[in-house]
Design an enzyme around this catalytic site. Structure first.
Site, PDB file in Angstrom:
ATOM      1  CD  GLN A 112      -1.020  -0.333   3.751  1.00 56.15           C
ATOM      2  OE1 GLN A 112      -1.149   0.528   4.617  1.00 56.15           O
ATOM      3  NE2 GLN A 112      -1.620  -1.520   3.824  1.00 56.15           N
TER       4      GLN A 112
ATOM      5  CG  HIS B 169      -0.074   5.563   4.314  1.00 61.15           C
ATOM      6  ND1 HIS B 169      -1.179   4.736   4.299  1.00 61.15           N
ATOM      7  CD2 HIS B 169       0.790   4.991   5.199  1.00 61.15           C
ATOM      8  CE1 HIS B 169      -0.989   3.722   5.124  1.00 61.15           C
ATOM      9  NE2 HIS B 169       0.200   3.852   5.677  1.00 61.15           N
TER      10      HIS B 169
ATOM     11  CD  GLU C 230       2.750   4.114   8.248  1.00 63.11           C
ATOM     12  OE1 GLU C 230       1.590   4.553   8.454  1.00 63.11           O
ATOM     13  OE2 GLU C 230       2.977   2.972   7.796  1.00 63.11           O
TER      14      GLU C 230
ATOM     15  CG  HIS D 183       4.170   1.163   3.560  1.00 62.75           C
ATOM     16  ND1 HIS D 183       3.700   2.335   3.026  1.00 62.75           N
ATOM     17  CD2 HIS D 183       3.251   0.803   4.489  1.00 62.75           C
ATOM     18  CE1 HIS D 183       2.562   2.684   3.591  1.00 62.75           C
ATOM     19  NE2 HIS D 183       2.260   1.750   4.494  1.00 62.75           N
TER      20      HIS D 183
ATOM     21  NE  ARG E 264      -6.537  -3.141   1.328  1.00 63.20           N
ATOM     22  CZ  ARG E 264      -7.773  -2.700   1.533  1.00 63.20           C
ATOM     23  NH1 ARG E 264      -8.643  -2.677   0.560  1.00 63.20           N
ATOM     24  NH2 ARG E 264      -8.136  -2.256   2.723  1.00 63.20           N
TER      25      ARG E 264
END
Length: 336
Positions: free
Chosen positions: A99, A101, A119, A177, A197
């Protein structure tokens, strides 16, 4: 609302999330009170997201939402207008999807504002030989990714990184990632639950349906830049009675680690923002203003600005992570 000038550290109710790839690791390894025999993949420790907002677990503010506490003034939040981060434990009992972000514009080749999600992962437990996906192989082009999404060959283009317990992986918005089975991690991220996704291992949900993919949206958000620095080396800080390191720092968050071999007394640095402590092993006790509060392995503690003068007594073999929204020069660069 009690006097915010003297508000003590707070603990919030975890929010448990069942996932197709989840298991029972949060209960077995962290002592979380999750439903047994259910695939629980995430424990949201601190969240300000609408519909998934953390609630104070105990004390005089029991039942209050995080936003109610956080918006009580700068003695609580520093200068943050809204709670800017999301904290999770993640138990990957099976492989997660590949996926990306949002937060990066592939056309502009630059970060964008909005629903951004950078993140980091602190690897709590991983079996020998475990890897994660972070980025694409060197030389991969955007058209290659688009073609691979159509043919189902996306895993062949990904950059695989070996990980071990104690590693920290940094995942900027826009970086493709994925996490594989038998990995337990702690995640600090911007306050967003947005996911594009791209590949889901052709598995079906409980209803026999494939989960939706978001290849078109992902193409626009992908950061194609190649580099080899996703696993961050710790930076040793001064001797304070514990082994103290900076594990990762960016403009959105910083994470420090404290390892206490024996019983240790610690003092939180005075900062202009809230701080968050998560206990990975052992236990700690806060003391100050004629109050004391104890916290144990697997718990996450919100420390308002007004409570930074509290002392911390850690038992032997305690390991904790301290995080905050940094002023990079004064909090990170100058102390080095």
């Amino acid at each position: 609302m009690p006097d915010v000038q003297n508000l003590s550290p707070l603990i919030f109710e975890p929010i448990y999330k069942e996932k197709i790839w989840g298991g029972q690791g949060l209960r077995l390894k962290l002592g979380k009170n999750i439903p047994q025999n259910r695939p629980v993949g995430e424990s949201w420790e601190l969240s300000g997201l609408s519909g998934n907002e953390s609630v104070v677990m105990r004390g005089p503010l029991s039942g209050k939402k995080l936003s109610e506490v956080f918006n009580a003034g700068q003695n609580i939040n520093g200068k943050n207008a809204a709670f800017p981060l999301l904290y999770k434990f993640i138990d990957a009992n099976r492989d997660l999807s590949i996926q990306v972000h949002p937060g990066y514009n592939n056309t502009l080749k630059s970060p964008v504002s909005g629903d951004s999600k950078t993140e980091c992962w602190y690897i709590i437990d991983a079996k020998p030989g475990t890897r994660v996906i972070c980025g694409l192989k060197k030389g991969v082009k955007l058209q290659d990714v688009n073609d691979a999404c159509e043919t189902g060959n996306l895993p062949d283009l990904c950059n695989y990184i070996p990980i071990s317990s104690g590693d920290v992986v940094f995942v900027p918005a826009g970086v493709i990632h994925g996490t594989f089975a038998n990995t337990l991690l702690y995640e600090v991220q911007q306050s967003s639950d947005a996911i594009f996704r791209m590949f889901d291992w052709n598995r079906v949900d409980d209803n026999g349906q494939l989960r939706p993919l978001h290849a078109k949206e992902a193409m626009n958000a992908l950061d194609m830049t190649y580099h080899e620095y996703h696993v961050i080396e710790p930076v040793k800080m001064g001797d304070i009675g514990a082994y103290h390191t900076i594990r990762v720092a960016c403009r959105y968050f910083a994470v420090e680690e404290y390892r206490c071999a024996g019983p240790t007394s610690l003092k939180l640095p005075a900062r202009k923002t809230f701080q968050v402590i998560t206990i990975l092993t052992g236990s700690i006790c806060f003391s100050g203003e004629n109050q004391a509060a104890s916290f144990v392995k697997g718990e996450t503690v919100f420390v308002p600005v007004s409570a930074h003068e509290y002392g911390i007594n850690a038992e032997a073999n305690t390991q904790l992570l301290l995080s905050y929204t940094p002023e990079l020069v004064s909090d990170i660069i100058s102390p080095l």
